[in-house]
Design an enzyme around this catalytic site. Structure first.
Site, PDB file in Angstrom:
ATOM      1  CE  LYS A 127      -7.261  10.992  21.612  1.00  0.00           C
ATOM      2  NZ  LYS A 127      -8.306  10.044  21.240  1.00  0.00           N
ATOM      3  CD  GLN A 137      -8.872   6.290  20.553  1.00  0.00           C
ATOM      4  OE1 GLN A 137      -8.345   7.508  21.296  1.00  0.00           O
ATOM      5  NE2 GLN A 137      -9.092   6.666  19.207  1.00  0.00           N
ATOM      6  CG  ASP A 168     -13.907  12.262  22.109  1.00  0.00           C
ATOM      7  OD1 ASP A 168     -12.991  12.989  21.692  1.00  0.00           O
ATOM      8  OD2 ASP A 168     -13.791  10.864  22.171  1.00  0.00           O
TER       9      ASP A 168
END
Ligand code: NDP
Length: 299
Positions: A56, A100, A123
């Site tokens: 990422k 995460q 997200d």
């Protein structure tokens, strides 16, 4: 009846998407007076998460955005993590915040996701964004289903009226995928572990999205001829044919048995997987545009 099955190249699509994002970044940077920024928070040592976070960060920088990595030890308290999120919520250099998952067991995942400012929730896991998606308002859509929809729209001109079956009902893939397909006017069925006669349910679908986490569970014989199959699953299985202790990745769909039946299908790897990070970058660009008072980018 045998059809020519198209393998949907998610890797190439994701590359093109990243290029379009990179082309758009300078104008947003000019308006903001800084690069659009994505903060990624990693708690503990989870080898797979570490790889995801590194990818990422690398791709964020490659499209011209700023990447901020916060790696915290596994014994970080929930209070300390919440305090970092609060800091990032107020950090003007940060447009998107990604925590995460999975988090260590002593940390309440829902509380952490709820602490992220919804305007920085790239997200799309915050309940505000889930609610916006469910009610047709503009928020942030979770990256994996967003990527699946982009691939579907690339293959099928008009999704309206098509029968779609989503297998799996997780908050991060199955449910938002079903919402997106509903918004495209598909007739959507959500299947899960309690669904009876799954093969018959799948057989009526023009679009099948498999997000189950069971290696090669969906067989070609279940697929309606010509249907488009999106395989979200990532499963590591033994590959003795490649040597001792070797493994390989497979999806939730038995790719080989779908050949000659499905109209189009995503391979694993190289299908949905590359789209997830590309969509994370797209969401970060959108967040930056909104922070800059610019219209949402069309990428
Ligand atoms: P979850 O484990 O959260 O959800 C799995 C879903 O599958 C559940 O709804 C479950 O039903 C359903 N299910 C389990 N067994 C069966 C069965 N035998 N028949 C029908 N349905 C079943 O998984 P995720 O949604 O997080 O992930 C799904 C897959 O996608 C995984 O392989 C994961 O690795 C992959 N993934 C890939 C991403 C990418 O970037 N390509 C991103 C995210 C996930 P129930 O609710 O009844 O338990």
């Amino acid at each position: 009846m045998s059809v020519a099955t198209q393998a949907i190249d998610g890797k190439a699509f994701a590359e093109r998407l990243r290029q379009r994002i990179a082309d758009h970044v300078p104008s947003v940077e000019h308006r903001l007076g800084r690069k659009p920024g994505l903060a990624v928070v990693l708690v503990g040592d989870h080898p797979a998460s570490d790889v995801y976070v590194r990818n990422k960060a690398k791709q964020t920088v490659e499209v011209g955005m700023a990447s901020f990595k916060h790696a915290l030890p596994a014994d970080t308290s929930e209070a300390d993590l919440l305090s970092l999120i609060e800091t990032l919520n107020h950090d003007n250099a940060v447009d998107g915040i990604l925590v995460q998952l999975p988090l260590p067991k002593h940390i309440n995942e829902a509380a952490v996701l709820a602490a992220i400012n919804p305007t920085k929730d790239v997200d799309g896991f915050h309940v505000i964004n889930a609610g916006k998606l469910a009610t047709g308002q503009s928020g942030f859509v979770p990256c994996t289903p967003l990527g699946c929809l982009m691939l579907l729209k690339d293959v099928i001109d008009d999704l309206s009226g098509l029968e779609a079956v989503v297998i799996g009902r997780s908050n991060i893939v199955g449910k938002p995928m079903a919402q997106l397909l509903l918004a495209e006017n598909c007739t959507v069925t959500m299947a899960h572990s309690r669904t009876k006669n799954l093969s018959a349910v799948v057989k009526r679908a023009d679009i099948v999205v498999a997000a189950v986490g069971r290696a090669e569970m969906v067989e070609g014989a279940w697929i309606k001829p010509g249907a488009t199959v999106i395989d979200v699953g990532i499963n590591r299985v033994d590959a003795p044919e490649q040597g001792v202790h070797k493994t390989r990745l497979v999806g939730d769909v038995d790719f080989a048995s779908c050949q000659g039946i499905a109209g189009a299908i995503t391979p694993v790897p190289g299908g949905v997987g590359p789209m997830t990070i590309a969509c994370l970058l797209a969401n970060t660009l959108t967040a930056a545009c909104r922070h800059a008072g610019l219209p949402d980018p069309i990428v």
